[in-house]
Design a protein around this motif. Structure first.
Motif, PDB file in Angstrom:
ATOM      1  N   LYS A 212       0.837  -1.206   0.000  1.00  0.00           N
ATOM      2  CA  LYS A 212       0.000   0.000   0.000  1.00  0.00           C
ATOM      3  C   LYS A 212       0.873   1.258   0.000  1.00  0.00           C
ATOM      4  CE  LYS A 212      -3.886   2.050   2.439  1.00  0.00           C
ATOM      5  NZ  LYS A 212      -4.850   1.909   3.527  1.00  0.00           N
ATOM      6  N   GLY A 213       0.569   2.164  -0.918  1.00  0.00           N
ATOM      7  CA  GLY A 213       1.287   3.430  -0.993  1.00  0.00           C
ATOM      8  C   GLY A 213       2.643   3.357  -1.659  1.00  0.00           C
ATOM      9  N   ALA A 214       2.957   2.233  -2.291  1.00  0.00           N
ATOM     10  CA  ALA A 214       4.262   2.091  -2.954  1.00  0.00           C
ATOM     11  C   ALA A 214       4.080   1.312  -4.256  1.00  0.00           C
ATOM     12  CB  ALA A 214       5.255   1.381  -2.045  1.00  0.00           C
ATOM     13  N   ALA A 215       4.967   1.518  -5.191  1.00  0.00           N
ATOM     14  CA  ALA A 215       4.937   0.797  -6.462  1.00  0.00           C
ATOM     15  C   ALA A 215       5.789  -0.464  -6.358  1.00  0.00           C
ATOM     16  CB  ALA A 215       5.430   1.701  -7.577  1.00  0.00           C
ATOM     17  N   VAL A 216       5.489  -1.260  -5.337  1.00  0.00           N
ATOM     18  CA  VAL A 216       6.284  -2.450  -5.054  1.00  0.00           C
ATOM     19  C   VAL A 216       5.349  -3.640  -4.825  1.00  0.00           C
ATOM     20  CG1 VAL A 216       7.892  -3.480  -3.395  1.00  0.00           C
ATOM     21  CG2 VAL A 216       8.131  -1.080  -4.021  1.00  0.00           C
ATOM     22  N   LEU A 217       5.772  -4.791  -5.308  1.00  0.00           N
ATOM     23  CA  LEU A 217       5.077  -6.048  -5.055  1.00  0.00           C
ATOM     24  C   LEU A 217       5.929  -6.898  -4.128  1.00  0.00           C
ATOM     25  CD1 LEU A 217       4.075  -6.976  -8.726  1.00  0.00           C
ATOM     26  CD2 LEU A 217       2.628  -5.907  -6.998  1.00  0.00           C
ATOM     27  N   THR A 218       5.290  -7.665  -3.259  1.00  0.00           N
ATOM     28  CA  THR A 218       6.003  -8.624  -2.417  1.00  0.00           C
ATOM     29  C   THR A 218       5.434 -10.017  -2.669  1.00  0.00           C
ATOM     30  OG1 THR A 218       4.514  -8.375  -0.522  1.00  0.00           O
ATOM     31  CG2 THR A 218       6.446  -6.916  -0.605  1.00  0.00           C
ATOM     32  N   ALA A 219       6.235 -11.017  -2.457  1.00  0.00           N
ATOM     33  CA  ALA A 219       5.782 -12.392  -2.628  1.00  0.00           C
ATOM     34  C   ALA A 219       6.571 -13.300  -1.698  1.00  0.00           C
ATOM     35  CB  ALA A 219       5.965 -12.849  -4.069  1.00  0.00           C
ATOM     36  N   VAL A 220       5.942 -14.390  -1.337  1.00  0.00           N
ATOM     37  CA  VAL A 220       6.621 -15.455  -0.608  1.00  0.00           C
ATOM     38  C   VAL A 220       6.602 -16.660  -1.534  1.00  0.00           C
ATOM     39  CG1 VAL A 220       6.629 -16.946   1.411  1.00  0.00           C
ATOM     40  CG2 VAL A 220       5.884 -14.565   1.632  1.00  0.00           C
ATOM     41  N   GLY A 221       7.768 -17.034  -2.022  1.00  0.00           N
ATOM     42  CA  GLY A 221       7.881 -18.195  -2.897  1.00  0.00           C
ATOM     43  C   GLY A 221       8.155 -19.433  -2.078  1.00  0.00           C
ATOM     44  N   THR A 222       7.322 -20.442  -2.253  1.00  0.00           N
ATOM     45  CA  THR A 222       7.515 -21.710  -1.552  1.00  0.00           C
ATOM     46  C   THR A 222       7.920 -22.767  -2.568  1.00  0.00           C
ATOM     47  OG1 THR A 222       5.875 -21.109   0.117  1.00  0.00           O
ATOM     48  CG2 THR A 222       6.433 -23.449  -0.067  1.00  0.00           C
ATOM     49  N   PHE A 223       9.033 -23.405  -2.296  1.00  0.00           N
ATOM     50  CA  PHE A 223       9.579 -24.453  -3.146  1.00  0.00           C
ATOM     51  C   PHE A 223       9.455 -25.794  -2.425  1.00  0.00           C
ATOM     52  CE2 PHE A 223      11.701 -20.525  -4.178  1.00  0.00           C
ATOM     53  CZ  PHE A 223      11.753 -20.536  -5.557  1.00  0.00           C
ATOM     54  N   ALA A 224       9.156 -26.851  -3.174  1.00  0.00           N
ATOM     55  CA  ALA A 224       9.039 -28.187  -2.593  1.00  0.00           C
ATOM     56  C   ALA A 224       9.912 -29.161  -3.365  1.00  0.00           C
ATOM     57  CB  ALA A 224       7.590 -28.653  -2.620  1.00  0.00           C
ATOM     58  N   ARG A 225      10.461 -30.109  -2.607  1.00  0.00           N
ATOM     59  CA  ARG A 225      11.243 -31.189  -3.240  1.00  0.00           C
ATOM     60  C   ARG A 225      10.504 -32.489  -2.977  1.00  0.00           C
ATOM     61  NH1 ARG A 225      16.854 -32.521  -0.780  1.00  0.00           N
ATOM     62  NH2 ARG A 225      15.527 -33.610   0.675  1.00  0.00           N
ATOM     63  N   ARG A 226      10.249 -33.167  -4.051  1.00  0.00           N
ATOM     64  CA  ARG A 226       9.615 -34.479  -3.950  1.00  0.00           C
ATOM     65  C   ARG A 226      10.618 -35.485  -4.487  1.00  0.00           C
ATOM     66  NH1 ARG A 226       5.565 -30.814  -5.600  1.00  0.00           N
ATOM     67  NH2 ARG A 226       3.847 -30.749  -4.112  1.00  0.00           N
ATOM     68  N   ASP A 227      11.107 -36.337  -3.594  1.00  0.00           N
ATOM     69  CA  ASP A 227      12.185 -37.241  -3.957  1.00  0.00           C
ATOM     70  C   ASP A 227      11.783 -38.341  -4.916  1.00  0.00           C
ATOM     71  OD1 ASP A 227      14.106 -35.892  -2.475  1.00  0.00           O
ATOM     72  OD2 ASP A 227      13.613 -36.994  -0.662  1.00  0.00           O
ATOM     73  N   GLN A 228      10.577 -38.836  -4.753  1.00  0.00           N
ATOM     74  CA  GLN A 228      10.177 -39.937  -5.625  1.00  0.00           C
ATOM     75  C   GLN A 228       8.663 -40.049  -5.647  1.00  0.00           C
ATOM     76  OE1 GLN A 228      12.064 -43.290  -3.752  1.00  0.00           O
ATOM     77  NE2 GLN A 228      10.344 -43.697  -2.431  1.00  0.00           N
ATOM     78  N   VAL A 229       8.168 -40.684  -6.670  1.00  0.00           N
ATOM     79  CA  VAL A 229       6.746 -40.985  -6.773  1.00  0.00           C
ATOM     80  C   VAL A 229       6.600 -42.485  -6.640  1.00  0.00           C
ATOM     81  CG1 VAL A 229       4.730 -40.915  -8.272  1.00  0.00           C
ATOM     82  CG2 VAL A 229       6.321 -38.987  -8.234  1.00  0.00           C
ATOM     83  N   THR A 230       5.703 -42.909  -5.764  1.00  0.00           N
ATOM     84  CA  THR A 230       5.480 -44.324  -5.523  1.00  0.00           C
ATOM     85  C   THR A 230       3.993 -44.612  -5.618  1.00  0.00           C
ATOM     86  OG1 THR A 230       7.364 -44.405  -4.015  1.00  0.00           O
ATOM     87  CG2 THR A 230       5.792 -46.206  -3.868  1.00  0.00           C
ATOM     88  N   GLU A 231       3.619 -45.638  -6.333  1.00  0.00           N
ATOM     89  CA  GLU A 231       2.218 -46.016  -6.443  1.00  0.00           C
ATOM     90  C   GLU A 231       1.860 -46.972  -5.312  1.00  0.00           C
ATOM     91  OE1 GLU A 231      -0.380 -48.366  -9.709  1.00  0.00           O
ATOM     92  OE2 GLU A 231       0.736 -46.629 -10.439  1.00  0.00           O
ATOM     93  N   ILE A 232       0.732 -46.699  -4.647  1.00  0.00           N
ATOM     94  CA  ILE A 232       0.249 -47.592  -3.589  1.00  0.00           C
ATOM     95  C   ILE A 232      -1.200 -47.952  -3.888  1.00  0.00           C
ATOM     96  CG2 ILE A 232       1.839 -46.834  -1.784  1.00  0.00           C
ATOM     97  CD1 ILE A 232      -0.317 -45.004  -0.713  1.00  0.00           C
ATOM     98  N   GLU A 233      -1.640 -49.093  -3.375  1.00  0.00           N
ATOM     99  CA  GLU A 233      -3.004 -49.568  -3.594  1.00  0.00           C
ATOM    100  C   GLU A 233      -3.677 -49.836  -2.262  1.00  0.00           C
ATOM    101  OE1 GLU A 233      -3.111 -52.974  -6.149  1.00  0.00           O
ATOM    102  OE2 GLU A 233      -1.903 -52.007  -7.701  1.00  0.00           O
ATOM    103  N   ALA A 234      -5.015 -49.650  -2.241  1.00  0.00           N
ATOM    104  CA  ALA A 234      -5.805 -49.928  -1.039  1.00  0.00           C
ATOM    105  C   ALA A 234      -7.250 -50.176  -1.450  1.00  0.00           C
ATOM    106  CB  ALA A 234      -5.719 -48.759  -0.064  1.00  0.00           C
ATOM    107  N   ASP A 235      -8.021 -50.757  -0.537  1.00  0.00           N
ATOM    108  CA  ASP A 235      -9.417 -51.087  -0.815  1.00  0.00           C
ATOM    109  C   ASP A 235     -10.336 -49.872  -0.798  1.00  0.00           C
ATOM    110  OD1 ASP A 235      -8.824 -53.789  -1.148  1.00  0.00           O
ATOM    111  OD2 ASP A 235      -9.118 -54.212   0.985  1.00  0.00           O
ATOM    112  N   ASP A 236      -9.995 -48.850   0.002  1.00  0.00           N
ATOM    113  CA  ASP A 236     -10.815 -47.634   0.054  1.00  0.00           C
ATOM    114  C   ASP A 236      -9.914 -46.441   0.374  1.00  0.00           C
ATOM    115  OD1 ASP A 236     -10.494 -47.456   2.939  1.00  0.00           O
ATOM    116  OD2 ASP A 236     -12.149 -48.872   3.160  1.00  0.00           O
ATOM    117  N   ILE A 237     -10.491 -45.240   0.317  1.00  0.00           N
ATOM    118  CA  ILE A 237      -9.697 -44.020   0.484  1.00  0.00           C
ATOM    119  C   ILE A 237      -9.099 -43.911   1.886  1.00  0.00           C
ATOM    120  CG2 ILE A 237     -11.633 -42.528   1.110  1.00  0.00           C
ATOM    121  CD1 ILE A 237      -8.675 -41.536  -1.140  1.00  0.00           C
TER     122      ILE A 237
END
Length: 84
Positions: free
Chosen positions: A39-64
């Motif tokens: 407010k009152g300035a020609a400036v933008l601010t942001a919070v950048g959030t970065f995530a690391r996902r090491d691997q993708v693994t498929e899992i199975e189950a009978d219900d959620i």
């Protein structure tokens, strides 16, 4: 999943994006970067959030509920599909 966040300030969205790209740790992806106007300035601010996902693994189950119980601590459920 591991996350890291960085505060940046810039004059426009391109500036914010460039700063966040320069701050991206190796192996991490930008998952969130909400931008606010100062407010009152020609400036933008942001919070950048970065995530690391090491691997993708498929899992199975009978219900959620059983599926959620199988998701290890610190992991994130990305998608669910029915095989019925």
């Amino acid at each position: 999943m591991e996350t890291q966040s960085f505060d940046v300030e810039g004059t426009d969205l391109a500036d914010i994006q460039a700063q966040l790209a320069a701050l991206r740790p190796d192996g991490f992806d930008l998952v969130s970067s909400p931008v606010k106007m100062v407010k009152g300035a020609a400036v933008l601010t942001a919070v950048g959030t970065f995530a690391r996902r090491d691997q993708v693994t498929e899992i199975e189950a009978d219900d959620i509920d059983a599926l959620r119980a199988k998701v290890p601590e610190g992991w994130q459920l990305l998608s669910v599909r029915s095989t019925d």
